[in-house]
Design a protein around this motif. Structure first.
Motif, short mmCIF file in Angstrom:
data_model
loop_
_atom_site.label_atom_id
_atom_site.label_comp_id
_atom_site.label_asym_id
_atom_site.label_seq_id
_atom_site.Cartn_x
_atom_site.Cartn_y
_atom_site.Cartn_z
N GLN A 265 -1.72 -12.82 -1.50
CA GLN A 265 -2.90 -12.33 -0.76
C GLN A 265 -2.49 -11.30 0.29
O GLN A 265 -3.20 -10.30 0.49
CB GLN A 265 -3.62 -13.51 -0.12
N ALA A 266 -1.35 -11.52 0.94
CA ALA A 266 -0.86 -10.53 1.91
C ALA A 266 -0.55 -9.21 1.21
O ALA A 266 -0.85 -8.12 1.73
CB ALA A 266 0.40 -11.06 2.61
N ALA A 267 0.04 -9.30 0.03
CA ALA A 267 0.34 -8.08 -0.74
C ALA A 267 -0.93 -7.32 -1.08
O ALA A 267 -0.98 -6.08 -1.01
CB ALA A 267 1.10 -8.45 -2.01
N GLN A 268 -1.99 -8.04 -1.44
CA GLN A 268 -3.24 -7.38 -1.79
C GLN A 268 -3.87 -6.70 -0.59
O GLN A 268 -4.45 -5.61 -0.72
CB GLN A 268 -4.21 -8.41 -2.41
N ARG A 269 -3.76 -7.31 0.58
CA ARG A 269 -4.31 -6.66 1.78
C ARG A 269 -3.60 -5.33 2.05
O ARG A 269 -4.23 -4.33 2.39
CB ARG A 269 -4.17 -7.59 2.98
N VAL A 270 -2.28 -5.34 1.88
CA VAL A 270 -1.51 -4.12 2.12
C VAL A 270 -1.80 -3.07 1.05
O VAL A 270 -1.91 -1.87 1.33
CB VAL A 270 0.00 -4.44 2.14
N ALA A 271 -1.96 -3.52 -0.20
CA ALA A 271 -2.05 -2.60 -1.33
C ALA A 271 -3.42 -1.97 -1.51
O ALA A 271 -3.54 -0.97 -2.23
CB ALA A 271 -1.65 -3.33 -2.62
N ARG A 272 -4.44 -2.50 -0.87
CA ARG A 272 -5.79 -1.95 -1.08
C ARG A 272 -5.87 -0.47 -0.72
O ARG A 272 -6.62 0.28 -1.34
CB ARG A 272 -6.81 -2.74 -0.26
N SER A 273 -5.10 -0.04 0.25
CA SER A 273 -5.16 1.37 0.67
C SER A 273 -4.34 2.29 -0.23
O SER A 273 -4.39 3.51 -0.06
CB SER A 273 -4.63 1.49 2.10
N LEU A 274 -3.60 1.74 -1.19
CA LEU A 274 -2.70 2.55 -2.01
C LEU A 274 -3.38 3.18 -3.22
O LEU A 274 -2.84 4.08 -3.85
CB LEU A 274 -1.50 1.71 -2.46
N GLY A 275 -4.55 2.67 -3.58
CA GLY A 275 -5.33 3.31 -4.66
C GLY A 275 -4.81 3.06 -6.06
O GLY A 275 -5.03 3.88 -6.96
N SER A 276 -4.13 1.94 -6.30
CA SER A 276 -3.60 1.63 -7.63
C SER A 276 -4.23 0.35 -8.17
O SER A 276 -3.82 -0.76 -7.81
CB SER A 276 -2.07 1.46 -7.58
N PRO A 277 -5.22 0.46 -9.08
CA PRO A 277 -5.81 -0.74 -9.66
C PRO A 277 -4.78 -1.60 -10.41
O PRO A 277 -4.87 -2.83 -10.38
CB PRO A 277 -6.87 -0.19 -10.63
N ARG A 278 -3.82 -0.97 -11.07
CA ARG A 278 -2.81 -1.75 -11.80
C ARG A 278 -1.97 -2.59 -10.85
O ARG A 278 -1.60 -3.72 -11.16
CB ARG A 278 -1.93 -0.81 -12.64
N LEU A 279 -1.64 -2.05 -9.68
CA LEU A 279 -0.91 -2.84 -8.70
C LEU A 279 -1.75 -4.02 -8.24
O LEU A 279 -1.26 -5.15 -8.14
CB LEU A 279 -0.51 -1.97 -7.51
N MET A 280 -3.03 -3.78 -7.96
CA MET A 280 -3.91 -4.87 -7.54
C MET A 280 -4.03 -5.93 -8.64
O MET A 280 -4.13 -7.13 -8.36
CB MET A 280 -5.28 -4.31 -7.18
N SER A 281 -4.01 -5.48 -9.90
CA SER A 281 -4.06 -6.42 -11.02
C SER A 281 -2.85 -7.34 -11.02
O SER A 281 -2.96 -8.56 -11.15
CB SER A 281 -4.14 -5.64 -12.34
N LEU A 282 -1.65 -6.75 -10.88
CA LEU A 282 -0.43 -7.55 -10.86
C LEU A 282 -0.43 -8.53 -9.69
O LEU A 282 -0.04 -9.70 -9.84
CB LEU A 282 0.79 -6.64 -10.79
#
Length: 482
Positions: free
Chosen positions: A307-324
């Motif tokens: 969940q912490a990773a998802q909070r950080v990654a939301r601003s990166l613009g990569s749906p595939r990263l959010m999927s993983l």
């Protein structure tokens, strides 16, 4: 000493983008195009480690002329064209050859600081330095002896050890601890290439033979950070490269069952990310921390880290990263026996995945495709005890996986064998187990061995079923892991 040649790219003259090559890529993402390059290489018997970053470098003009292996692959992909038709410059304009006399030392070793592309302004301009990990060409006599030996010796651990050292990343502890000069762009490039090389070898051979060899280059990488730099861009690359190397070494420890070592390396990467203010590196570190926590039996920590990773990654613009990252969270929920939480995370992972790849996808995610999505979902259902559902996803994962990722094919096949065994299909489990054992000739992975050992124990009461006895005997005859 001979007069200096004039580099075609200097600090005040940035590389010229290769717009022709960008047009040829078309609508494909860099990662998808890199996969096409690797497929084309296999068709003609070449071995190149093309990834999204390599494609970016070509298109940015940092790679002005490919080495011989890439040349053959590109001309195979685009028949009837020359290198110049593909937007590259003539080979003669970048090689910077001169006649050497006895006692000459290449100026790359004696000249001043490297520029942003890793080239020097001395009398000898290195050719295609960023590609030397990808292939050895017997016609290129400017390759270093160390590198030549690395690619001629074969074995995964040997290649890893030798190929990490030519660019300043020492493969012995004493050199790693030696005081280093002020770091430059060439050091950052060496760090990035070391990370790629480790990932490539891990994909093919597994982690067990690589971990000990990779620890010293990691110490050397952090020594570079202490050396100081003159440019902020170079400092950013060094911090990012050191953090990614820490994650790669952590993964080697993780996959070979050294969980405490892995935890330490991932924490080091996370600290580096926060020091540098690098959200991409931070998301990656949290992603691997979540995976490790799941495997180490700490599912609640896995959920929190994902969940912490998802909070950080939301601003990166990569749906595939959010999927993983959603899949990492699903694995934690499965470990907590929370079927509802797991299913919700799996739905999010699938929805993000369906958005497709994008330019924002991190380079390290080259392994993440439909096969990995299926494989991680299989692991969730297996943890929840839904063996038939787990087996369906594991079978699909093994069928979909790119042959380049030998370790993952072995992992998915071992997962399938275990799911079938626990689901009451011993004959099918034995057949899948045999396929996984075949792959152990190429792969050194404690995870795969551990899974097969579990399958063997489940199948012991079914020795009389078709194929089970042969699997058990062959598994028992496996040599012990070093």
């Amino acid at each position: 000493m001979a007069s200096s040649t004039v580099p075609s790219s200097t600090p005040d003259r940035p590389p010229r983008p290769n717009l022709v090559f960008r047009r040829l890529r078309g609508a494909r993402s860099p990662a998808e195009f890199a996969a096409a390059v690797r497929r084309a290489a296999r068709e003609i018997g070449e071995r190149v480690a093309c990834d999204a970053r390599y494609v970016h470098r070509v298109e940015a003009g940092e790679i002005r002329c490919p080495n011989y292996a890439y040349e053959r692959v590109f001309l195979h992909m685009f028949p009837g064209r020359t290198l110049t038709d593909l937007g590259f410059v003539p080979r003669s304009s970048v090689r910077g050859r001169r006649t050497r006399t006895a006692g000459d030392v290449p100026a790359a070793r004696t000249a001043g600081p490297a520029n942003a592309t890793g080239e020097t302004s001395g009398a000898y301009e290195p050719y295609e330095t960023q590609d030397r990990y990808d292939t050895y060409d017997p016609h290129d006599h400017e390759e270093s002896d160390v590198l030549r030996r690395a690619f001629m010796t074969g074995g995964g651990a040997t290649v890893a050890a030798a190929s990490l050292s030519p660019y300043g990343l020492a493969s012995d502890a004493s050199t790693a601890q030696r005081a280093v000069r002020r770091a430059g762009a060439s050091d950052a490039g060496a760090l990035e290439d070391a990370v790629r090389r480790i990932r490539l070898l891990d994909d093919r051979h597994g982690a067990d033979g690589l971990y000990r060899r990779a620890a010293a280059p990691l110490r050397a990488a952090y020594a570079l950070l202490d050396a100081g730099v003159t440019r902020q861009r170079t400092a950013d690359r060094l911090y990012s490269g050191a953090g990614e190397l820490a994650i790669s070494v952590g993964w080697l420890a993780h996959d070979s069952g050294r969980f405490d070592d892995a935890r330490s390396h991932y924490a080091e990467a996370l600290a580096t990310a926060r020091t540098a203010g690098d959200p991409g590196l931070e998301a990656h570190a949290f992603c691997n921390t979540a995976f490790l926590a799941r495997d180490a039996g700490r599912p609640r920590e896995a959920v929190r880290a994902a969940q912490a990773a998802q909070r950080v990654a939301r601003s990166l613009g990569s749906p595939r990263l959010m999927s993983l990252l959603a899949l990492r969270e699903a694995g934690g929920w499965a470990g907590l026996a929370d079927r509802s939480g797991c299913e919700q995370a799996l739905v999010r992972a699938g929805a993000y995945f369906e958005r497709g790849s994008s330019e924002a996808d991190p380079e390290w995610m080259s392994f993440y495709g439909e096969a990995e999505l299926e494989g991680l979902e299989a692991q969730c259902w297996s943890t929840l005890g839904d063996w038939p559902r787990a087996a369906r996803h594991a079978r699909r994962a093994a069928e979909l996986q790119d042959p380049h990722f030998t370790r993952n094919i072995a992992l998915y096949t071992a997962e399938l064998a275990d799911d079938l065994a626990r689901g009451g299909l011993p004959d099918e489990a034995a057949a899948a187990g045999m396929r996984a054992l075949d792959l152990l000739a190429e792969v050194q992975s404690s995870r795969v061995r551990t899974m097969l050992a579990g399958t063997s124990r489940v199948l012991l009461p079914h020795r009389r079923a078709t194929g089970v006895s042969a699997f058990l005997d062959r598994h028992a005859a496996l040599p012990r892991a070093v």
